[in-house]
Design a protein around this motif. Structure first.
Motif, short mmCIF file in Angstrom:
data_model
loop_
_atom_site.label_atom_id
_atom_site.label_comp_id
_atom_site.label_asym_id
_atom_site.label_seq_id
_atom_site.Cartn_x
_atom_site.Cartn_y
_atom_site.Cartn_z
N GLU A 1 23.85 26.68 65.63
CA GLU A 1 22.96 25.52 65.24
C GLU A 1 23.45 24.90 66.91
N ILE A 2 22.68 23.61 67.41
CA ILE A 2 23.01 22.97 68.08
C ILE A 2 23.94 21.87 67.56
N LEU A 3 25.15 21.89 68.48
CA LEU A 3 26.27 20.74 67.73
C LEU A 3 26.82 18.95 68.86
N ASN A 4 26.83 18.08 67.81
CA ASN A 4 26.44 17.04 68.67
C ASN A 4 27.90 16.82 69.79
N SER A 5 27.76 15.49 70.40
CA SER A 5 28.36 14.95 71.84
C SER A 5 30.30 15.53 71.07
N ASN A 6 31.08 16.29 72.42
CA ASN A 6 32.06 16.24 72.27
C ASN A 6 32.89 17.15 70.35
N GLU A 7 31.42 17.48 70.88
CA GLU A 7 32.43 18.85 69.27
C GLU A 7 32.60 20.41 70.29
N ILE A 8 33.18 20.51 70.28
CA ILE A 8 33.60 22.76 70.97
C ILE A 8 32.62 23.51 70.19
N PHE B 1 32.40 21.52 75.37
CA PHE B 1 31.93 20.42 75.41
C PHE B 1 30.76 19.13 76.00
N LEU B 2 30.06 18.81 75.31
CA LEU B 2 29.39 17.48 76.29
C LEU B 2 30.34 16.19 75.59
N ASP B 3 30.58 15.38 76.69
CA ASP B 3 31.16 14.48 76.22
C ASP B 3 29.87 13.20 76.11
N ASP B 4 30.13 11.70 75.85
CA ASP B 4 28.74 10.71 75.35
C ASP B 4 28.34 10.37 76.23
N GLN B 5 28.86 10.68 77.77
CA GLN B 5 28.17 10.68 79.25
C GLN B 5 27.59 11.88 79.70
N GLY B 6 27.71 13.50 79.32
CA GLY B 6 26.97 13.76 79.36
C GLY B 6 27.49 15.20 80.58
N TYR B 7 29.18 14.71 80.57
CA TYR B 7 30.03 15.12 81.58
C TYR B 7 30.53 16.51 80.33
N LYS C 1 31.24 14.81 91.00
CA LYS C 1 31.10 13.94 92.24
C LYS C 1 32.07 13.87 92.31
N PRO C 2 32.79 13.59 93.59
CA PRO C 2 33.62 13.19 94.17
C PRO C 2 34.38 12.21 93.73
N ASP C 3 33.75 10.93 94.02
CA ASP C 3 34.32 9.71 93.16
C ASP C 3 34.81 9.93 91.75
N ASP C 4 34.24 10.13 91.29
CA ASP C 4 34.34 10.37 89.35
C ASP C 4 35.22 10.99 89.50
N PHE C 5 35.83 11.51 90.68
CA PHE C 5 37.12 12.71 90.60
C PHE C 5 38.48 12.12 91.22
N LEU C 6 38.22 10.67 93.02
CA LEU C 6 39.26 10.13 92.90
C LEU C 6 39.47 9.21 91.48
N ASN C 7 38.05 8.70 90.82
CA ASN C 7 38.61 8.16 89.83
C ASN C 7 39.37 8.09 89.00
N GLY C 8 40.10 9.50 88.64
CA GLY C 8 40.45 9.90 87.53
C GLY C 8 39.49 11.02 86.40
N LYS C 9 38.41 11.13 87.02
CA LYS C 9 37.49 11.67 85.84
C LYS C 9 37.83 13.27 86.03
N THR C 10 38.15 12.90 84.22
CA THR C 10 38.42 14.83 84.67
C THR C 10 37.47 15.69 83.58
N SER C 11 37.01 16.43 84.40
CA SER C 11 35.70 17.55 84.06
C SER C 11 35.10 18.13 84.59
N SER C 12 34.47 19.54 84.12
CA SER C 12 33.25 20.29 84.94
C SER C 12 31.94 19.36 86.09
N GLY C 13 32.19 17.78 85.40
CA GLY C 13 30.90 16.99 85.81
C GLY C 13 29.98 17.21 85.05
N GLN C 14 28.42 16.23 86.03
CA GLN C 14 27.36 16.18 85.22
C GLN C 14 27.01 18.00 85.23
N VAL C 15 25.11 17.93 84.19
CA VAL C 15 24.75 19.26 84.77
C VAL C 15 23.77 19.13 86.28
#
Length: 472
Positions: free
Chosen positions: A312-319, A351-357, A284-298
Motif C-alpha cells: 500500500e502507498i504511504l503518505n508523506s513522512n511515513e517510512i 520517506f518523502l517529506d511534505d516538500q517531496g524531498y 541541489k547545492p543551494d538547498d544543501f548550503l541552506n541546511g537542508k538534509t536529504s537526498s533531494g527531490q526526484v
C-alpha cells in the motif's frame, strides 16, 4: 534511435575532451567501428568484454560497440581471477578488449581483443538495440550485470539536464569509467555537447589538477574521496569553486557533510544506483548550503513511491520501502530481460517529506532485530558520529542466543585513549536504551570498496573473531 556516432559531429573536435587529443579519439572510434561492423556483417554481433585501462581506448571502444550494435560488458580490469572466472562463465564473450589483472588464464588478451569464437550455447537476449551491461555488486558476492541501452542512459541525461536547467553538461571525472558513476559523466558531456575532463583520483589527490574553470563544471565524488580532498587545504579551495559537487555511491556521515558546509562546498547529495543509470534524486547545492538534509527531490524522468510491506502507498513522512519508476531503469540482469520492468522495488527504506524531498533511513536487509525490536543501523551510526569521538563507524547485528541478534558497533576511535563508556554516556540522551550497542570493537580501518560501501559480511567475521578472543 540516433546512432552514438552522430553525436561526434556536434562536438568541438579540438577541445571537448580535456587533457586528450579529441581528433585522435574520433579517429579511433571510426577505426574500431569499421572493424566491428566487418566482424558482425554475416553473423550476429559479437559479445564484447571491455576492460581497457587506457581512457581513450575505453571510451572509443565503448562508442564503437554501441554504434555497431554489439552487446558490450563493462568490466573492472583489476578484478581477481575468481571474479574473472564468474564473468567468463556468465558472459562467454566473443571478443575481449583490454588487459585484465586476474584474467590471464581465461583467454588470450591483447590490444584488439581475442579471436571470435562461436557462442551459440549462450545467446544474447533478443533486443533490437545495442545492450550495455554495467557491473553491479561484487563487493562481497556474485558480480551481476544490469542491462541498459543507449535509450535508458539518454533518459538519465535528459532528467539531469532538465533538473539542473542546463543544456550542456561539463564534467570533471575522477571515478572509474566502467562504473555507472563514471560512465554517466561521459554520457552527459558527450551527448549534450559539453566538455569532459578525466583524471585518476590518485593523480588529483597528489595535487595535479587540470586547467579548467571549475564554476562551469560538475564533479562527482564518493564520500571517502570527499573526505580525503577536504584534508588538503589547497584541494578544498579548488573544490569549493565547482558549480556542483555530486556526492553518491554510499551514505555520507554527518561530520563530513558539516565539514563540506563549513568550507562552502556546493555539495549535491544524490540517490541512485546502477539499475537506474545513476541518480534519480538529488539535493541541489543551494538547498544543501541552506541546511537542508536529504537526498533531494526526484528528477523529472523518475517517480518514487513509498510502500508498506502489504504494497500500500504511504503518505508523506511515513517510512516504508522505496519503489522507483524511471525511463532510465535497467531492463533486467544479464542474461534475462524482464517483461514489464516498470516498478523497481529496492531494498532501501525511506520517506518523502511534505516538500517531496526523499529521505533515506536505511536498508531492509540491514535491519537488526534484537529482543523483538526493529533497529536500523543508519540511525545508530549517525548518533555515534555526532559524538565526534569516532573517525568511522558501522553497526551490525551478530547472532545471540538470548536476543536473536546483539547490536555491535565496529569503529575507528579518533584518539587511542577514547573509552567506549564515554561514547555510551553521550548516547544515553539521544537513543533508547535498546538502541545502544552491546558490543564495541575498535579497529584501525573498516573494509570499504572503492565506492566507499562497507563490507558487512567481512565485518561480521571480524566481530565474531574479536569477541571470541578480545585480548588477542
Amino acid at each position: 534511435m540516433e546512432n552514438p556516432l552522430d553525436y561526434l559531429n556536434n562536438l568541438n573536435e579540438n577541445d571537448w575532451l580535456i587533457g586528450y587529443d579529441s581528433g585522435q579519439f574520433n579517429q579511433l572510434v571510426q577505426e574500431l567501428y569499421l572493424e566491428l561492423i566487418q566482424l558482425s556483417a554475416f553473423e550476429t554481433p559479437p559479445k564484447i568484454i571491455l576492460a581497457e585501462r587506457e581512457t581513450l581506448r575505453f571510451l572509443a571502444s565503448f562508442l564503437a560497440a554501441c554504434a555497431a550494435n554489439c552487446p558490450v560488458f563493462l568490466c573492472n580490469p583489476d578484478w581477481g581471477t575468481q571474479e574473472w572466472q564468474q564473468v567468463f562463465d556468465l558472459v562467454q564473450p566473443d571478443i575481449v578488449l583490454g588487459i585484465g589483472h586476474g584474467a590471464g588464464e581465461m583467454g588470450r588478451w591483447g590490444d584488439t581483443g581475442t579471436p571470435r569464437i562461436p557462442n551459440a550455447q549462450c545467446p544474447m537476449p533478443n533486443a533490437p538495440y545495442p545492450l550495455i551491461m554495467i557491473p553491479t555488486g561484487g563487493s562481497s558476492g556474485q558480480i551481476k550485470f544490469a542491462i541498459h541501452t543507449w535509450e535508458t542512459l539518454i533518459a538519465s541525461v535528459q532528467g539531469f539536464t532538465e533538473y539542473f536547467q542546463i543544456k550542456k553538461v561539463n564534467s570533471f571525472c575522477v571515478l572509474p569509467l566502467y562504473h555507472v558513476s563514471g560512465l554517466m559523466q561521459f554520457i552527459r558531456s558527450f551527448t549534450t555537447g559539453g566538455r569532459l575532463a578525466i583524471l585518476p583520483f590518485k593523480t588529483l589527490e597528489s595535487g595535479k589538477i587540470l586547467n579548467i574553470k571549475q564554476s562551469e563544471f560538475f564533479i562527482s565524488l564518493v564520500p571517502t574521496q570527499l573526505q580525503r580532498l577536504l584534508e588538503n587545504p589547497e584541494l578544498t579551495e579548488w573544490l569549493s569553486e565547482f558549480n556542483t559537487v555530486l556526492l553518491g555511491g554510499a551514505p555520507a556521515w554527518e561530520e563530513l557533510l558539516e565539514k563540506a558546509k563549513f568550507y562552502r562546498i556546493r555539495l549535491a547529495p544524490t540517490y541512485g544506483m546502477t539499475e537506474t543509470a545513476s541518480q534519480i534524486a538529488t539535493l541541489k547545492p543551494d538547498d544543501f548550503l541552506n541546511g537542508k538534509t536529504s537526498s533531494g527531490q526526484v528528477l523529472p524522468h523518475a517517480k518514487v513511491t513509498i510502500h508498506n510491506q502489504q504494497g500500500e502507498i504511504l503518505n508523506s513522512n511515513e517510512i516504508g520501502n522505496i519503489t522507483i519508476q524511471a525511463q532510465s531503469l535497467a531492463l533486467g540482469y544479464y542474461p534475462i530481460i524482464q517483461e514489464n520492468q516498470d516498478n523497481f522495488r529496492v531494498d532501501d527504506l525511506g520517506f518523502l517529506d511534505d516538500q517531496g524531498y526523499l529521505n533515506i533511513v536505511g536498508r531492509s536487509s540491514e535491519k537488526i532485530i534484537t529482543g523483538g525490536e526493529n533497529i536500523y543501523p543508519a540511525e545508530i551510526e549517525s548518533a555515534i558520529r555526532e559524538t565526534q569521538l569516532v573517525a568511522d563507524i558501522c553497526v551490525i547485528g551478530i547472532p545471540d542466543k538470548h536476543w536473536g541478534q546483539a547490536l555491535t558497533a565496529i569503529y575507528i576511535p579518533k584518539k587511542s585513549n577514547i573509552s567506549t563508556l564515554k561514547i555510551q554516556t553521550l548516547l544515553k540522551d539521544k537513543l533508547s536504551k535498546f538502541k545502544i550497542p552491546k558490543y564495541w570493537i575498535p579497529q584501525q580501518n573498516l573494509p570499504r570498496n572503492s565506492q566507499g560501501k562497507i563490507n558487512r559480511q567481512q565485518l561480521e567475521k571480524i566481530a565474531i573473531a574479536y569477541l571470541q578472543n578480545p585480548l588477542k
